[in-house]
Design a protein around this motif. Structure first.
Motif, PDB file in Angstrom:
ATOM      1  N   ASN A   1      -2.837  -3.810   3.679  1.00 49.84           N
ATOM      2  CA  ASN A   1      -4.068  -4.556   3.414  1.00 49.84           C
ATOM      3  C   ASN A   1      -4.564  -5.294   4.648  1.00 49.84           C
TER       4      ASN A   1
ATOM      5  N   ARG B   1      -5.136  -0.545  -8.730  1.00 50.19           N
ATOM      6  CA  ARG B   1      -4.031  -1.438  -8.381  1.00 50.19           C
ATOM      7  C   ARG B   1      -2.679  -1.046  -8.974  1.00 50.19           C
ATOM      8  N   ASN B   2      -2.664  -0.246 -10.026  1.00 52.41           N
ATOM      9  CA  ASN B   2      -1.400  -0.037 -10.734  1.00 52.41           C
ATOM     10  C   ASN B   2      -0.981   1.413 -10.949  1.00 52.41           C
TER      11      ASN B   2
ATOM     12  N   ASN C   1      -0.812  -1.361  -4.150  1.00 45.79           N
ATOM     13  CA  ASN C   1      -0.711   0.043  -4.556  1.00 45.79           C
ATOM     14  C   ASN C   1      -1.092   1.001  -3.434  1.00 45.79           C
TER      15      ASN C   1
ATOM     16  N   ALA D   1      -7.305  -1.874  -3.952  1.00 43.29           N
ATOM     17  CA  ALA D   1      -6.044  -1.411  -4.535  1.00 43.29           C
ATOM     18  C   ALA D   1      -4.880  -2.348  -4.230  1.00 43.29           C
ATOM     19  N   GLY D   2      -4.996  -3.125  -3.173  1.00 43.49           N
ATOM     20  CA  GLY D   2      -3.925  -4.068  -2.850  1.00 43.49           C
ATOM     21  C   GLY D   2      -2.622  -3.359  -2.527  1.00 43.49           C
TER      22      GLY D   2
ATOM     23  N   THR E   1     -10.553  -1.352 -11.384  1.00 39.94           N
ATOM     24  CA  THR E   1      -9.707  -2.115 -10.463  1.00 39.94           C
ATOM     25  C   THR E   1      -8.252  -2.025 -10.896  1.00 39.94           C
TER      26      THR E   1
END
Length: 172
Positions: free
Chosen positions: A101, A7-8, A139, A136-137, A3
């Motif tokens: 999102n 995400r980063n 990102n 991933a939000g 995760t």
């Protein structure tokens, strides 16, 4: 760990951009075809789904068929409008990386509605890819308009909250 990578990581953001644009293209072209196709009407699809709720091995569960029969069918005009414009706008937002999102969430909801209605097609694949975008939000929209819009909105909200806090503190 996975995760955190989704995400980063900027390389993953690039991969997610390809996935996002692919999904966006699928939604955009599907919606555009319905918008320009001379009058999309979901009632036939809804009726077909209701018909698949019977027999020894129904493709549509009874609770969903009841929803389709009692809500969707009487409101078929509204659902037709929502499907064609929803598909188009979700596609546009995903391609642009704008409110990524939210667009992905609306897309996955539509995919599940299609699956619940007894269709398979590419819906399962699209759901799987959309899960990566949702997890991933930010990102997932890093290489899109979210890169500019999300920080701008956060700044506006924080600034607005600071003003409220100052007014509240001055009043007391």
């Amino acid at each position: 760990m996975f995760t955190n990578l989704l995400r980063n990581n900027k390389v993953v953001a690039g991969v997610l951009t390809f996935i996002r644009v692919y999904l966006g293209y699928q939604w955009l072209t599907g919606g555009w075809g319905k918008i320009t196709g001379g009058g999309f009407d979901a009632s036939g699809f809804i009726q077909g789904a209701i018909g698949q709720a019977t027999g020894d091995h129904p493709a549509v569960q009874g609770w969903w068929a009841a929803f389709l029969e009692n809500v969707a069918m009487p409101g078929a005009n509204v659902f037709s409008f929502m499907v064609m414009w929803g598909e188009f706008l979700v596609g546009l937002a995903l391609i642009l990386g704008l409110f990524t999102n939210f667009a992905a969430l609306m897309g996955i909801i539509m995919n599940f509605a299609f699956l619940f209605s007894g269709t398979v097609s590419t819906n399962g694949q699209m759901i799987l890819l959309t899960i990566f975008i949702l997890v991933a939000g930010y990102n997932a929209g890093r290489f899109g308009l979210d890169r500019y819009v999300i920080p701008f909105l956060k700044n506006k909200i924080n600034h607005s909250n600071e003003k409220k806090y100052i007014r509240h503190a001055e009043a007391h």
